[in-house]
Each structure stands twice: as structure tokens, then as C-alpha cells.
Write a protein that holds these residues in place. Structure first.
Motif, PDB file in Angstrom:
ATOM      1  N   GLN A 144       1.555 -62.797  37.344  1.00 13.99           N
ATOM      2  CA  GLN A 144       1.876 -63.313  36.013  1.00 13.99           C
ATOM      3  C   GLN A 144       1.836 -62.253  34.917  1.00 13.99           C
ATOM      4  N   THR A 145       1.349 -61.054  35.198  1.00 10.43           N
ATOM      5  CA  THR A 145       1.263 -60.035  34.157  1.00 10.43           C
ATOM      6  C   THR A 145       2.084 -58.813  34.517  1.00 10.43           C
ATOM      7  N   ILE A 146       2.561 -58.141  33.486  1.00 11.22           N
ATOM      8  CA  ILE A 146       3.379 -56.946  33.678  1.00 11.22           C
ATOM      9  C   ILE A 146       2.572 -55.849  34.355  1.00 11.22           C
ATOM     10  N   ASN A 147       1.351 -55.635  33.912  1.00  8.90           N
ATOM     11  CA  ASN A 147       0.540 -54.552  34.469  1.00  8.90           C
ATOM     12  C   ASN A 147       0.285 -54.752  35.959  1.00  8.90           C
ATOM     13  N   GLU A 148      -0.034 -55.981  36.357  1.00  5.44           N
ATOM     14  CA  GLU A 148      -0.290 -56.234  37.778  1.00  5.44           C
ATOM     15  C   GLU A 148       0.974 -56.036  38.602  1.00  5.44           C
ATOM     16  N   LEU A 149       2.114 -56.485  38.066  1.00  6.55           N
ATOM     17  CA  LEU A 149       3.370 -56.315  38.801  1.00  6.55           C
ATOM     18  C   LEU A 149       3.703 -54.841  38.952  1.00  6.55           C
ATOM     19  N   ARG A 150       3.578 -54.078  37.887  1.00  9.73           N
ATOM     20  CA  ARG A 150       3.900 -52.656  37.952  1.00  9.73           C
ATOM     21  C   ARG A 150       2.988 -51.922  38.941  1.00  9.73           C
ATOM     22  N   THR A 151       1.713 -52.287  38.958  1.00  8.71           N
ATOM     23  CA  THR A 151       0.782 -51.653  39.900  1.00  8.71           C
ATOM     24  C   THR A 151       1.199 -51.948  41.335  1.00  8.71           C
ATOM     25  N   ARG A 152       1.555 -53.207  41.596  1.00  9.77           N
ATOM     26  CA  ARG A 152       1.970 -53.586  42.951  1.00  9.77           C
ATOM     27  C   ARG A 152       3.253 -52.871  43.354  1.00  9.77           C
ATOM     28  N   LEU A 153       4.234 -52.836  42.456  1.00  9.38           N
ATOM     29  CA  LEU A 153       5.513 -52.236  42.799  1.00  9.38           C
ATOM     30  C   LEU A 153       5.418 -50.717  42.907  1.00  9.38           C
ATOM     31  N   LYS A 154       4.495 -50.108  42.183  1.00 14.42           N
ATOM     32  CA  LYS A 154       4.277 -48.665  42.329  1.00 14.42           C
ATOM     33  C   LYS A 154       3.828 -48.336  43.746  1.00 14.42           C
ATOM     34  N   ARG A 155       2.967 -49.183  44.312  1.00 11.67           N
ATOM     35  CA  ARG A 155       2.526 -48.979  45.696  1.00 11.67           C
ATOM     36  C   ARG A 155       3.708 -49.094  46.656  1.00 11.67           C
ATOM     37  N   GLU A 156       4.580 -50.056  46.395  1.00 14.50           N
ATOM     38  CA  GLU A 156       5.737 -50.239  47.272  1.00 14.50           C
ATOM     39  C   GLU A 156       6.663 -49.024  47.211  1.00 14.50           C
ATOM     40  N   ARG A 157       6.901 -48.513  46.004  1.00 16.49           N
ATOM     41  CA  ARG A 157       7.766 -47.343  45.878  1.00 16.49           C
ATOM     42  C   ARG A 157       7.138 -46.121  46.544  1.00 16.49           C
ATOM     43  N   ASN A 158       5.834 -45.958  46.357  1.00 21.27           N
ATOM     44  CA  ASN A 158       5.149 -44.818  46.982  1.00 21.27           C
ATOM     45  C   ASN A 158       5.205 -44.894  48.503  1.00 21.27           C
TER      46      ASN A 158
ATOM     47  N   LEU B 299      13.333 -57.271  31.656  1.00 18.79           N
ATOM     48  CA  LEU B 299      12.900 -57.502  33.037  1.00 18.79           C
ATOM     49  C   LEU B 299      13.249 -56.337  33.946  1.00 18.79           C
ATOM     50  N   LEU B 300      14.426 -55.731  33.750  1.00 19.81           N
ATOM     51  CA  LEU B 300      14.784 -54.572  34.568  1.00 19.81           C
ATOM     52  C   LEU B 300      13.870 -53.391  34.263  1.00 19.81           C
ATOM     53  N   ASN B 301      13.463 -53.243  33.017  1.00 16.83           N
ATOM     54  CA  ASN B 301      12.518 -52.179  32.677  1.00 16.83           C
ATOM     55  C   ASN B 301      11.135 -52.451  33.268  1.00 16.83           C
ATOM     56  N   ILE B 302      10.761 -53.716  33.349  1.00 15.87           N
ATOM     57  CA  ILE B 302       9.460 -54.070  33.925  1.00 15.87           C
ATOM     58  C   ILE B 302       9.459 -53.859  35.440  1.00 15.87           C
ATOM     59  N   VAL B 303      10.477 -54.371  36.104  1.00 15.27           N
ATOM     60  CA  VAL B 303      10.519 -54.344  37.571  1.00 15.27           C
ATOM     61  C   VAL B 303      11.047 -53.012  38.101  1.00 15.27           C
ATOM     62  N   GLN B 304      12.031 -52.435  37.409  1.00 16.23           N
ATOM     63  CA  GLN B 304      12.689 -51.196  37.832  1.00 16.23           C
ATOM     64  C   GLN B 304      13.209 -51.304  39.276  1.00 16.23           C
ATOM     65  N   PRO B 305      14.010 -52.336  39.545  1.00 18.99           N
ATOM     66  CA  PRO B 305      14.485 -52.538  40.919  1.00 18.99           C
ATOM     67  C   PRO B 305      15.636 -51.607  41.273  1.00 18.99           C
ATOM     68  N   ASP B 306      15.836 -51.428  42.559  1.00 19.39           N
ATOM     69  CA  ASP B 306      17.023 -50.710  43.027  1.00 19.39           C
ATOM     70  C   ASP B 306      18.260 -51.593  42.900  1.00 19.39           C
ATOM     71  N   PHE B 307      18.074 -52.901  43.113  1.00 15.42           N
ATOM     72  CA  PHE B 307      19.181 -53.857  43.065  1.00 15.42           C
ATOM     73  C   PHE B 307      18.774 -55.063  42.220  1.00 15.42           C
ATOM     74  N   ALA B 308      19.704 -55.538  41.400  1.00 17.53           N
ATOM     75  CA  ALA B 308      19.515 -56.786  40.664  1.00 17.53           C
ATOM     76  C   ALA B 308      20.643 -57.723  41.067  1.00 17.53           C
ATOM     77  N   LEU B 309      20.294 -58.909  41.554  1.00 16.65           N
ATOM     78  CA  LEU B 309      21.277 -59.826  42.101  1.00 16.65           C
ATOM     79  C   LEU B 309      21.509 -60.993  41.147  1.00 16.65           C
ATOM     80  N   PHE B 310      22.796 -61.293  40.918  1.00 11.16           N
ATOM     81  CA  PHE B 310      23.190 -62.385  40.041  1.00 11.16           C
ATOM     82  C   PHE B 310      24.279 -63.198  40.730  1.00 11.16           C
TER      83      PHE B 310
END
Length: 282
Positions: A5-19, A137-148
């Protein structure tokens, strides 16, 4: 599946995935998920290692008199559907998390021309709201792909343009519209329709198919086909907002030389606004 639910927690989790070398897909939704949303998740799983689904009912999408207050809020059910589809992460922030200073102090993003046509004529606030929240949202998530989904064809075009012109390193992917057996494009707002209205709404797709057929029969008299389509929609009980032909790549008005055509339309069925489109090459 994690619900964050928070930006900081999401960014921390996704940083691990990218690493760890994992690629990330992102699907932005306002909740009230249906099979069309799930198709985006499944597509994301096919092109990336980690799939993130956003559930955020954006208040700036709505103005007074629209359906923000009665828009369905079904987070628990949505999360169950996402978990069953194999989604990895749900990002479900509060309004305060996304707009900590409130909407009055929020910087906004505008995509000229594409935002001013079609739905932008009758809902002039709408695409600025979309462009702003999608950029956030794209700045928060920084995904490789955004699907619409391609059902929201104009929204897809706006998102492609903002990513291109703001140099956001995300690839925007359009996913085909999912339809009921009767041809009605799936939409959260279909939940406002009763059984008889759902059957009535299916005529919208039939009118689109008929217009496509006429164009492929070597007719480029767009104004005549538009008039016939609006007459048919009215006969089926709709109140048409627009029925328009455009270049599928630029959304410029279609001409005799246009080879990739999109037909876009919006109608009201009682108080429910429905949109649909069909694109093809000629």
C-alpha cells in the motif's frame, strides 16, 4: 502474492527484483476487475518475470455528477482474482499516498491533441487526469512494460505519446479487447446494466462491425457511414456521443489514404456511458 500500500515498500521490493535481474510488467486499474483486466495480467506474465497490478480509484478521473462515489470498490475480490491469475504484487495505495498534498497542489501532465478529441471533447478533464496519474505510477513502479487494453484506444494512444515524449523508459503494450459472447466489450461499468440492457448494449459492436464492412467494400465516404451509424445507434436506444473514423497510429481524421483505420465511438445507455472501437487495415 503481496499486497503493498505504500510507495516506499513497493520501491524496496521492486529494487530487490531488479537486482536479481527480473523484468517487471505493470497493469494500472481502478479495480472492479473483470476478465479483460486478467488478460492484461496474463499477457504481462508472458513477457516479464514479475507482474505488478495497480488498483487505484483515481478521484481526478471524475468531476461532479460522474460516478466516483458509486464506482464499485471490490479490493478483496479483486485481489483474489489477481492471485488466481498468478499476479506477483498488487499495489493498492490510498488517495493520500498518491496525492499527499491534495489534488489542488498536484503538478499535472498534458498530452496535446490526442487528449482533445473524441472523449476529450465531452470530458475535457479526463485525459489530463490519466496522463498525470499514469506518469506518477510509472515513476513509482519503473516497469519495463506497461500494459493497457485496446478497448480504451484513446487512453492507450495518450499513454504511448506521454512515454515517448517524456522519455520514460517503459514500453507501452496494447492488449486486444476482451468481449462477451454477444460482442459487448468488457467494462467495469457494464455492472450498472441489467440483463436486458446488456443485450441491448451488444448492438454497439454490431454497428462498429457494419461500419467496418462498408469501409472494406471500398467506400471512403466516412461522413455518410457515420450518419448511418449514428442513426442505427439511436434506433437501438443509445444516445450517441460520437462515432468517428481516425488513423489508428496518429488519431488524425481518416482520409482516402489512411490504411490503418480505427473507428471510435461513445454512447449513453440511459445514464451509463459506454465506449468501444474497432481497428483494421484496408
Amino acid at each position: 502474492m503481496d499486497v503493498i500500500q505504500t510507495i516506499n515498500e513497493l520501491r524496496t521490493r521492486l529494487k530487490r527484483e531488479r537486482n536479481s535481474g527480473n523484468s517487471i510488467s505493470f497493469i494500472s486499474t481502478m479495480g472492479a476487475l473483470h476478465a479483460g483486466h486478467i488478460s492484461l495480467v496474463l499477457h504481462g506474465k508472458g513477457i516479464s518475470d514479475i507482474t505488478v497490478a495497480g488498483i487505484f480509484l483515481n478521484p481526478s478521473h471524475f468531476v461532479e455528477g460522474e460516478d466516483y462515489d458509486k464506482y464499485p470498490r471490490t479490493l478483496e475480490i479483486d485481489c483474489s482474482k489477481l492471485e488466481a491469475s498468478g499476479c506477483d504484487i498488487v499495489f493498492a495505495p490510498s488517495v493520500k499516498e498518491i496525492y499527499p498534498l491534495g489534488l489542488s497542489y498536484q503538478a499535472t501532465v498534458e498530452v496535446p491533441f490526442l487528449s482533445e478529441r473524441f472523449c476529450g471533447k465531452t470530458r475535457p478533464h479526463f485525459f489530463n487526469a490519466i496522463a498525470t496519474v499514469v506518469t506518477k505510477l510509472l515513476n513509482i513502479v519503473q516497469p519495463d512494460f506497461a500494459l493497457f487494453g485496446e478497448k480504451d484506444f484513446q487512453q492507450l494512444a495518450v499513454c504511448r505519446r506521454l512515454v515517448e515524449t517524456l522519455n520514460i523508459p517503459t514500453q507501452v503494450v496494447g492488449v486486444p479487447t476482451v468481449r462477451d459472447d454477444n460482442g459487448l466489450a468488457l467494462s467495469s461499468r457494464n455492472g450498472y446494466l441489467n440483463e436486458a440492457e446488456i443485450e441491448q448494449a451488444s448492438h454497439l459492436y454490431q454497428v462498429l462491425l457494419n461500419a467496418k464492412r462498408k469501409i472494406l467494400e471500398h467506400s471512403s465516404n466516412y461522413s455518410e457511414i457515420e450518419s448511418e451509424a449514428i442513426e442505427a445507434l439511436t434506433r437501438f436506444g443509445f444516445t450517441p456521443d460520437y462515432f468517428s473514423f481516425a488513423d489508428a497510429l496518429t488519431l488524425e481524421p481518416a482520409s482516402d489514404d489512411t490504411t490503418n483505420v480505427v473507428i471510435l465511438c461513445a454512447v449513453y445507455l440511459d445514464s451509463v456511458r459506454l465506449i468501444d472501437n474497432i481497428s483494421f487495415s484496408k
